[in-house]
Write a protein that holds these residues in place. Structure first.
Motif, PDB file in Angstrom:
ATOM      1  N   ALA A  84       0.838  -1.208   0.000  1.00  0.00           N
ATOM      2  CA  ALA A  84       0.000   0.000   0.000  1.00  0.00           C
ATOM      3  C   ALA A  84       0.869   1.253   0.000  1.00  0.00           C
ATOM      4  N   VAL A  85       1.900   1.259   0.812  1.00  0.00           N
ATOM      5  CA  VAL A  85       2.813   2.412   0.845  1.00  0.00           C
ATOM      6  C   VAL A  85       3.519   2.554  -0.494  1.00  0.00           C
ATOM      7  N   ARG A  86       3.952   1.453  -1.083  1.00  0.00           N
ATOM      8  CA  ARG A  86       4.633   1.501  -2.380  1.00  0.00           C
ATOM      9  C   ARG A  86       3.755   2.148  -3.437  1.00  0.00           C
ATOM     10  N   VAL A  87       2.498   1.719  -3.505  1.00  0.00           N
ATOM     11  CA  VAL A  87       1.610   2.229  -4.552  1.00  0.00           C
ATOM     12  C   VAL A  87       1.256   3.699  -4.299  1.00  0.00           C
ATOM     13  N   VAL A  88       1.166   4.116  -3.050  1.00  0.00           N
ATOM     14  CA  VAL A  88       0.886   5.525  -2.757  1.00  0.00           C
ATOM     15  C   VAL A  88       2.094   6.392  -3.091  1.00  0.00           C
ATOM     16  N   VAL A  89       3.275   5.955  -2.716  1.00  0.00           N
ATOM     17  CA  VAL A  89       4.489   6.732  -3.007  1.00  0.00           C
ATOM     18  C   VAL A  89       4.679   6.901  -4.513  1.00  0.00           C
TER      19      VAL A  89
END
Length: 117
Positions: A84-89
């Motif tokens: 989730a963090v990867r896709v948001v970043v």
């Protein structure tokens, strides 16, 4: 740790009270959902173990639209959270909030769903 996130959320709500509008994903909510559907990869370990959930990721949208202080605010599973963090970043720049016609930094949140069929 939860106290820190509560404080960040409180400060974010306080800051957003001064904005004329809130930050938004380019193209709106439909474009955000399309982006998430195309770019989120379900971690194999979570699939194999039947782990599902919705990861909430909070961040600050700076006046130039870039994202800062990206943090998980709803935890489910470490592998899902990392994705989730990867896709948001990796998101494109957002449309920043404005106050009196001037872009300002403001908090935002995205819910990244991980649901097995």
């Amino acid at each position: 740790m939860r106290k820190i996130f509560a404080l960040i959320a409180f400060l974010g709500l306080a800051l957003s009270g001064y904005a004329d509008d809130k930050p938004s994903f380019p193209g709106g909510d439909a474009a955000l959902q399309e982006y998430l559907a195309k770019n989120t990869r379900y971690p194999e370990s979570a699939k194999e173990n039947g782990i599902e959930g919705i990861i909430s990721v909070g961040f600050v949208v700076l006046p130039d639209g870039s994202l800062h202080e990206v943090k998980v605010i709803r935890f489910v599973d470490p592998d899902l959270e990392k994705e989730a963090v990867r896709v948001v970043v990796a998101m494109p720049a957002w449309i920043p909030a404005e106050k009196d016609g001037t872009p300002i930094e403001a908090p935002a949140k995205v819910d990244v769903p991980f649901l097995l069929e």
